[in-house]
Design a protein around this motif. Structure first.
Motif, PDB file in Angstrom:
ATOM      1  N   ALA A 142      71.461 -19.206 -90.373  1.00 19.54           N
ATOM      2  CA  ALA A 142      72.692 -19.315 -91.244  1.00 19.54           C
ATOM      3  C   ALA A 142      73.412 -18.036 -91.195  1.00 19.54           C
ATOM      4  O   ALA A 142      74.798 -17.989 -91.548  1.00 19.54           O
ATOM      5  N   TYR A 143      72.892 -16.927 -90.851  1.00 17.89           N
ATOM      6  CA  TYR A 143      73.562 -15.571 -90.851  1.00 17.89           C
ATOM      7  C   TYR A 143      74.588 -15.357 -89.791  1.00 17.89           C
ATOM      8  O   TYR A 143      75.563 -14.795 -89.977  1.00 17.89           O
ATOM      9  N   GLY A 164      77.090 -10.238 -99.427  1.00 20.75           N
ATOM     10  CA  GLY A 164      75.709 -10.278 -98.991  1.00 20.75           C
ATOM     11  C   GLY A 164      75.185  -9.833 -97.801  1.00 20.75           C
ATOM     12  O   GLY A 164      73.994  -9.765 -97.694  1.00 20.75           O
ATOM     13  N   PHE A 165      76.069  -9.046 -96.849  1.00 24.04           N
ATOM     14  CA  PHE A 165      75.817  -8.636 -95.630  1.00 24.04           C
ATOM     15  C   PHE A 165      76.266  -7.139 -95.613  1.00 24.04           C
ATOM     16  O   PHE A 165      77.013  -6.736 -94.915  1.00 24.04           O
ATOM     17  N   ALA A 167      81.655 -13.411 -88.383  1.00 28.77           N
ATOM     18  CA  ALA A 167      81.599 -11.966 -88.842  1.00 28.77           C
ATOM     19  C   ALA A 167      80.357 -11.280 -87.910  1.00 28.77           C
ATOM     20  O   ALA A 167      80.523 -10.311 -87.320  1.00 28.77           O
ATOM     21  N   GLN A 168      79.414 -12.059 -87.794  1.00 28.31           N
ATOM     22  CA  GLN A 168      78.010 -11.626 -86.944  1.00 28.31           C
ATOM     23  C   GLN A 168      78.601 -11.795 -85.632  1.00 28.31           C
ATOM     24  O   GLN A 168      78.082 -10.530 -85.051  1.00 28.31           O
ATOM     25  N   SER A 227      67.632 -11.702 -97.058  1.00 29.57           N
ATOM     26  CA  SER A 227      68.847 -11.312 -97.901  1.00 29.57           C
ATOM     27  C   SER A 227      68.568 -10.020 -98.606  1.00 29.57           C
ATOM     28  O   SER A 227      69.740  -9.465 -98.650  1.00 29.57           O
ATOM     29  N   TRP A 228      67.584  -9.735 -99.259  1.00 27.62           N
ATOM     30  CA  TRP A 228      67.527  -8.292 -99.597  1.00 27.62           C
ATOM     31  C   TRP A 228      67.603  -7.318 -98.445  1.00 27.62           C
ATOM     32  O   TRP A 228      68.316  -6.273 -98.770  1.00 27.62           O
ATOM     33  N   ASP A 229      66.975  -7.540 -97.406  1.00 29.38           N
ATOM     34  CA  ASP A 229      67.357  -6.506 -96.370  1.00 29.38           C
ATOM     35  C   ASP A 229      68.588  -6.291 -96.047  1.00 29.38           C
ATOM     36  O   ASP A 229      69.086  -5.072 -95.832  1.00 29.38           O
TER      37      ASP A 229
END
Length: 336
Positions: A217-218, A259-260, A222-223, A52-54
């Protein structure tokens, strides 16, 4: 050398090698002699948090340093005594963490480190026959190879990831078809690229989020649109009609949450470059300014690279004062 000995040697090399010397060895936590469920859960939590940080900040700076420290500890656990019921969970968790750290290295252009980590992740997943986690490692290996100018290897790696596709979920299959599409697009194989995107779309249509593993989950609307839009972007620059690429990239930009931030920036920058390339500089300027602002908040050399690409494409409209100003701001940003 037996496979378990190979993994033990590899994990020791990771712990001692130049990659992990970036973190002070004295700060490393002691590795327990016996693996406990709480240790495995710590690795899972680290992988989720660091990913998540990345996505939020990019792979450079403190994100990568923190990830390296955690991976050294996790990799050394492979040399500890592990109760049989925990073994598959341990190797799976270490594989996931290795892909996260590898992705941060990829984003920071530490390509040799990223390659080693992705390969290590594959070995960990294969050690316990975890096909979904194996697929994630091959997806990243494919994307890195394609990004580095070797789409032929990228295609091979994506297809290796799709081995026994019946054991993969719809999101995992869609993810790997996207990797195929991006490699094929770089190779100029238009019809095969479109077919791979069609395969990805078909898999995505059958996706049920609650049935997917947490590692996927990502992979949302959108992805999916961003990944397929990136493949279509390369086709559009080569002369293929750009409408679908623009539509998919715009959907990704509009759909990605905060978050992204990095993924949204990637798609926004590609969208600006494509609009600039097809002769729509006014729309491109609006997106380009937003992309510039977003990149300045990230530590991502890949984001900087894409921004530089926008500056090069914008050269054809350099007589427009606002475009000239944008190019100067881009130059200042990517050289910092």
């Amino acid at each position: 050398m037996e496979r378990r000995n190979f993994l033990a040697a590899t994990s020791a090399a990771l712990a001692a090698g130049p990659l992990l010397q970036l973190v002070n060895a004295a700060a490393a936590s002691a590795v327990p002699a016996v693996v406990r469920p709480a240790d495995v859960e710590q690795i899972r939590t680290a992988a989720t948090t660091l990913r998540s940080w990345d996505n939020l900040y990019g792979g450079g700076g403190g994100v990568r340093d923190t990830a390296i420290a955690q991976l050294r500890w996790a990799a050394n656990l492979l040399n500890s005594r592990c109760p049989a019921p925990l073994r598959a969970e341990l190797f799976t968790a270490v594989s996931r963490l290795a892909t996260v750290v590898g992705a941060a290295a990829f984003d920071a252009f530490a390509h040799d480190d990223a390659h080693r980590l992705f390969t290590f992740a594959t070995s960990c997943a294969e050690e316990v026959d975890n096909w979904p986690i194996r697929a994630i490692s091959y997806n990243l290996r494919s994307r890195q190879a394609t990004w580095r100018g070797d789409p032929d290897s990228g295609l091979t790696l994506a297809e290796l990831g799709l081995a026994r596709a019946d054991r993969l979920s719809p999101a995992e299959r869609s993810m790997l078809h996207n990797a195929r599409a991006r490699a094929l697009a770089k190779m100029g194989r238009t019809q095969q690229t479109l077919a791979a995107i069609g395969d990805s779309d078909d898999s995505f249509k059958s996706l049920v989020p609650t049935d997917e593993g947490p590692w996927m989950a990502y992979y949302d609307d959108a992805q999916h649109h961003g990944d397929t839009g990136h493949a279509l972007f390369d086709l559009a620059l080569a002369g293929h009609p750009p409408q679908q690429a623009i539509l998919r990239l715009q959907t990704a930009v509009d759909s990605h949450g905060d978050g992204f931030a990095r993924s949204r920036t990637f798609s926004r920058t590609k969208l600006a470059s494509l609009r600039m390339a097809v002769g729509d500089p006014e729309q491109a300027l609006a997106e380009g300014r937003r992309a510039l602002a977003e990149v300045s908040r990230l530590r991502s050399l890949r984001a900087n690279h894409d921004l530089g690409e926008l500056g090069r494409v914008a050269h054809r409209h350099r007589t427009i004062p606002d475009v000239h100003d944008l190019r100067e701001q881009i130059t200042s940003t990517v050289t910092v």
